[in-house]
Write a protein that holds these residues in place. Structure first.
Motif, PDB file in Angstrom:
ATOM      1  N   ARG B  31       7.781  20.650   6.135  1.00 11.66           N
ATOM      2  CA  ARG B  31       8.468  20.235   6.819  1.00 11.66           C
ATOM      3  C   ARG B  31       8.435  18.468   7.914  1.00 11.66           C
ATOM      4  NH1 ARG B  31       7.350  24.304  11.221  1.00 11.66           N
ATOM      5  NH2 ARG B  31       4.975  23.692  12.096  1.00 11.66           N
ATOM      6  N   ASN B  32       7.504  18.345   7.567  1.00 12.33           N
ATOM      7  CA  ASN B  32       6.891  16.931   7.846  1.00 12.33           C
ATOM      8  C   ASN B  32       7.090  15.542   6.344  1.00 12.33           C
ATOM      9  OD1 ASN B  32       6.417  17.414  10.429  1.00 12.33           O
ATOM     10  ND2 ASN B  32       4.302  17.963   9.426  1.00 12.33           N
ATOM     11  N   GLY B  33       7.737  16.077   5.718  1.00 13.79           N
ATOM     12  CA  GLY B  33       7.793  15.165   4.587  1.00 13.79           C
ATOM     13  C   GLY B  33       7.224  15.111   3.592  1.00 13.79           C
ATOM     14  N   VAL B  34       5.493  16.155   3.671  1.00  8.41           N
ATOM     15  CA  VAL B  34       4.414  15.365   2.869  1.00  8.41           C
ATOM     16  C   VAL B  34       4.924  16.058   1.197  1.00  8.41           C
ATOM     17  CG1 VAL B  34       2.057  15.613   2.971  1.00  8.41           C
ATOM     18  CG2 VAL B  34       3.199  15.601   4.839  1.00  8.41           C
ATOM     19  N   CYS B  35       4.926  15.204   0.963  1.00  6.47           N
ATOM     20  CA  CYS B  35       4.600  16.153  -0.549  1.00  6.47           C
ATOM     21  C   CYS B  35       3.725  16.920  -0.567  1.00  6.47           C
ATOM     22  CB  CYS B  35       4.864  15.248  -1.531  1.00  6.47           C
ATOM     23  SG  CYS B  35       5.290  15.503  -3.278  1.00  6.47           S
ATOM     24  N   THR B 147      -5.843  24.015   3.680  1.00  8.15           N
ATOM     25  CA  THR B 147      -5.113  23.473   5.061  1.00  8.15           C
ATOM     26  C   THR B 147      -3.744  23.226   5.002  1.00  8.15           C
ATOM     27  OG1 THR B 147      -7.614  22.360   4.381  1.00  8.15           O
ATOM     28  CG2 THR B 147      -5.777  21.843   6.828  1.00  8.15           C
ATOM     29  N   PRO B 148      -3.338  23.641   5.760  1.00 12.51           N
ATOM     30  CA  PRO B 148      -1.985  23.434   5.867  1.00 12.51           C
ATOM     31  C   PRO B 148      -1.724  22.179   6.066  1.00 12.51           C
ATOM     32  CG  PRO B 148      -2.239  25.452   6.748  1.00 12.51           C
ATOM     33  CD  PRO B 148      -4.035  25.016   7.181  1.00 12.51           C
ATOM     34  N   GLY B 149      -0.913  21.801   5.099  1.00 17.45           N
ATOM     35  CA  GLY B 149       0.237  20.786   5.030  1.00 17.45           C
ATOM     36  C   GLY B 149      -1.087  19.171   4.112  1.00 17.45           C
ATOM     37  N   THR B 150      -2.109  19.957   3.395  1.00 15.39           N
ATOM     38  CA  THR B 150      -2.304  18.661   2.605  1.00 15.39           C
ATOM     39  C   THR B 150      -2.069  19.552   1.028  1.00 15.39           C
ATOM     40  OG1 THR B 150      -4.213  20.692   2.465  1.00 15.39           O
ATOM     41  CG2 THR B 150      -4.494  18.597   4.054  1.00 15.39           C
ATOM     42  N   PRO B 151      -1.522  18.294   0.225  1.00 18.65           N
ATOM     43  CA  PRO B 151      -1.419  18.020  -1.136  1.00 18.65           C
ATOM     44  C   PRO B 151      -2.240  19.581  -1.832  1.00 18.65           C
ATOM     45  CG  PRO B 151      -1.790  16.445  -0.903  1.00 18.65           C
ATOM     46  CD  PRO B 151      -2.614  17.173   0.532  1.00 18.65           C
ATOM     47  N   ILE B 152      -1.568  20.522  -2.773  1.00 16.76           N
ATOM     48  CA  ILE B 152      -1.987  21.607  -3.621  1.00 16.76           C
ATOM     49  C   ILE B 152      -2.746  21.168  -4.868  1.00 16.76           C
ATOM     50  CG2 ILE B 152      -1.336  24.191  -4.288  1.00 16.76           C
ATOM     51  CD1 ILE B 152       1.806  23.427  -1.857  1.00 16.76           C
TER      52      ILE B 152
END
Lengths: 157, 169
Positions: B31-35, B147-152
């Motif tokens: 939701r923050n626009g992080v790919c 860790t949520p919000g980091t690239p998969i």
């Protein structure tokens, strides 16, 4: 009955030159319609940049939850787009006919200045049969024929 | 596919007829626009570098969402164009076509955006996108190392995704 909610014509630089509403719930005011039109112009351009293959000419159909937006871009960059009910068919045909009407009634009008808002008052009843048929199919009754081009575009300023 | 007795991935695989590789690429944004994820299978043309490309894609989706909310012919209340919205608020869109590709879009209530770019004549991909979201939940969200919000970066997820996307017609 399939319904058309609105019709926009945007010139090649993103300015709104024609806008007509045919029964949306809340009316957009003039400034909002101008903003929406130029936003669409930019989104259309960005979608070309993001294409994975060559030769992309921009968004042709946008399927939203409550409406479909069909867009047709002429070779000169003028964009025509209609907002209609989801799943409405034959919109490409309608847009091409609107484009024909535009070339006939607007571009051939000696008093029309290019890229300026369309204020030509036109009689739709003079238009040719196939178009009448398409309009009838889309809107369902004769009185709506008056809608497309026969009113003044509201002054922008 | 069931790991800890939790949710099943999907009652049944959504219809995936005939093999064929129609997919060009996939993006997952939070939701923050992080790919979080970008994978491509078939992309001959690249006009920008990866980061710019992701930004442009997120911007396109964000703006299209505000456009559709503003244009929504069925809603009476008209908010101003560009007002920030929570996921699920306002009229959204599920796909658009151009002459060279079709982009299908799904936003989950938590603001995860899944974007699949395919051949222009692909059918409705709403169910396949839900399935991909389920894959994400099973392989990524339920992974204790994530860790949520980091690239998969999970091999297993990528394999499952590739396999599924290849089966789409």
């Amino acid at each position: 009955m399939a319904a058309i909610y609105s019709l926009f014509i945007v010139n090649k630089s993103g300015g709104l030159i024609f806008y007509k509403e045919y029964g949306s719930a809340g009316r957009m005011d003039t400034n909002d319609s101008l903003r929406v039109a130029s936003l669409w112009h930019s989104m259309h351009a960005i979608s070309q940049q993001l294409s994975p293959t060559l030769g992309c000419t921009g968004i042709e159909l946008l399927e939203a939850d409550t409406f479909d937006l069909h867009c047709f871009q002429s070779l000169t960059g003028t964009k025509f787009f209609v907002v209609c009910e989801p799943g409405t068919q034959q919109m490409e045909g309608l847009l091409k006919h609107i484009y024909e009407l535009y070339t006939d009634y607007v571009l051939k009008n000696p008093f029309y200045e290019m890229e300026m808002p369309i204020r030509c008052e036109l009689l739709i009843s003079t238009c040719r049969r196939p178009y009448r048929r398409i309009v009838l199919r889309c809107w369902g009754d004769e009185c709506t024929l008056n809608f497309v081009f026969c009113s003044f575009f509201p002054p922008v300023h | 596919m069931q790991f800890f007795g939790g949710s099943e991935i999907s009652p049944s695989l959504p219809a995936s007829t005939a093999a064929g590789n129609n997919a060009h690429m996939i993006y997952v944004f939070n939701r923050n626009g992080v790919c979080l994820l970008y994978r491509e299978w078939n992309r001959p043309v690249r006009t920008l570098n990866a980061q710019q490309d992701h930004k442009l894609m997120f911007g396109l989706l964000f703006s299209l969402k505000s456009l559709t909310t503003k244009m929504d012919p069925t809603s009476l209340e008209k908010r101003n164009l560009g007002v920030p919205q929570l996921p699920g608020q306002g009229c959204s869109f599920h796909s658009f076509h151009t002459n060279t590709y079709k982009l299908s879009f799904m936003e989950t209530p938590s603001g995860i955006k899944i974007i699949l770019v395919t051949h222009p004549r692909t059918g409705d991909l709403r169910d396949p996108l839900k399935y991909i979201y389920n894959l994400y939940v099973e392989y990524v969200v339920k992974n204790p190392l994530y860790t949520p919000g980091t690239p998969i970066r999970f091999e297993l997820f990528n394999t499952a995704l590739d396999q599924y996307v290849r089966s789409l017609s």
